[in-house]
Motif scaffolding. Structure first.
Motif, short mmCIF file in Angstrom:
data_model
loop_
_atom_site.label_atom_id
_atom_site.label_comp_id
_atom_site.label_asym_id
_atom_site.label_seq_id
_atom_site.Cartn_x
_atom_site.Cartn_y
_atom_site.Cartn_z
N PRO A 293 58.09 -30.16 50.65
CA PRO A 293 59.43 -29.65 50.38
C PRO A 293 59.55 -28.18 50.74
O PRO A 293 58.60 -27.41 50.57
CB PRO A 293 59.61 -29.89 48.89
N GLU B 102 64.47 -34.62 56.16
CA GLU B 102 63.47 -34.07 55.25
C GLU B 102 62.44 -33.15 55.91
O GLU B 102 61.94 -32.22 55.27
CB GLU B 102 62.76 -35.18 54.49
N GLU C 206 68.64 -38.85 54.81
CA GLU C 206 67.68 -38.06 54.06
C GLU C 206 66.30 -38.10 54.71
O GLU C 206 65.59 -37.09 54.76
CB GLU C 206 67.61 -38.55 52.61
N SER D 15 67.33 -34.27 50.39
CA SER D 15 66.29 -34.71 51.32
C SER D 15 64.95 -34.05 51.03
O SER D 15 63.90 -34.58 51.41
CB SER D 15 66.70 -34.40 52.76
N GLN D 16 64.97 -32.91 50.36
CA GLN D 16 63.73 -32.19 50.08
C GLN D 16 63.06 -32.64 48.78
O GLN D 16 61.89 -32.32 48.54
CB GLN D 16 64.01 -30.69 50.02
N SER E 284 60.27 -35.07 49.76
CA SER E 284 59.50 -34.71 50.93
C SER E 284 58.05 -34.40 50.55
O SER E 284 57.78 -33.86 49.47
CB SER E 284 60.12 -33.50 51.62
#
Length: 243
Positions: free
Chosen positions: A115, A78, A74, A108-109, A112
């Motif tokens: 994102p 990201e 992840e 993964s977003q 972030s």
């Protein structure tokens, strides 16, 4: 165009042994090797393309499917601009796990700092001479609704390695080029919002590369200025000597 002014990071994920590293070695680095060496954590490789909308450089992150943790993956995904999930049509489990890889990409977003909606494409790189090896026909594959309209590209070209027969042989590099432009062209279309982008050549990024020098924005602009200036000059008068 802003997206072309930076390296376009693409996360490459999927089960172990589906062909991720082989695709990177042949299609990105031009290395002709079939030896299987498992990737530890990830490997990063760059490849530049000359497209119909300008020069662009992709930074591929070949992420291990077996020697990495979900938390690490992840983190590596990201800040990507797009992701490719690779499957093997002769491996039913890799097809079934596609939804799990998709969820990792979306997850993964969530944490972030910036994102974004990542274009995600499913890609089957391996090609087999014998279609009976396929556990499922490409045209019969459908993804869960959760994946929305995630497209699926597959390499239908056969890599025939018997040089003593009359069968058509697709070299490793030809196979790689045909298998590279399709998914990457789609990714560029999604990132730029422009349809039908064509990838027409590739080069090794860097100031020492002759192809880069000849096709760099600065060189092209210089040629354009010289052409404009030449067009403004009067035509020379003909003389008897020239005739």
């Amino acid at each position: 165009m802003e997206i072309l002014e930076r390296n376009i990071k693409v996360a490459l994920v999927g089960d172990a042994r589906v062909g991720k590293t082989n695709w990177c070695n042949k299609g990105i680095a031009g290395e002709d090797t079939d030896e299987y060496i498992p990737t530890i954590n990830y490997q990063s490789r760059e490849r530049g393309f000359c497209s119909t909308i300008g020069l662009c450089t992709f930074d591929f992150w070949d992420i291990s499917g077996s020697h990495s943790t979900p938390q690490d993956r992840e983190k590596w995904i990201e800040d990507s601009y797009a992701a490719i999930i690779m499957v093997d049509l002769a491996n039913q489990e890799s097809i079934n796990n596609t939804i799990l890889w998709y969820r990792e990409i979306i997850s993964s977003q969530q944490y972030s700092d910036n994102p974004k909606h990542l274009p995600v494409i499913v890609f089957a790189y391996k090609a087999y001479e014998d279609d009976a090896k396929y556990k499922i026909k490409p045209t019969e594959i459908s993804w869960p609704e959760e994946m929305g309209s995630t497209p699926f590209h597959y390499n239908e070209y056969r890599d025939t390695t018997n040089w003593e027969t009359d069968q058509t042989h697709y070299s490793a590099m030809l196979l790689a080029d045909l298998s590279t432009t399709r998914p990457l062209g789609w990714i560029l279309e999604q990132l730029t919002g422009q349809p039908e982008i064509g990838l027409i050549a590739h080069y090794s990024p860097g100031p020492d590369n002759a192809y880069w020098d000849a096709h760099s924005p600065g060189t092209l602009e210089k040629w354009k200025r010289e052409m404009d200036e030449a067009c403004k000059l009067p035509m020379p008068e003909e003389s008897d000597v020239e005739l």
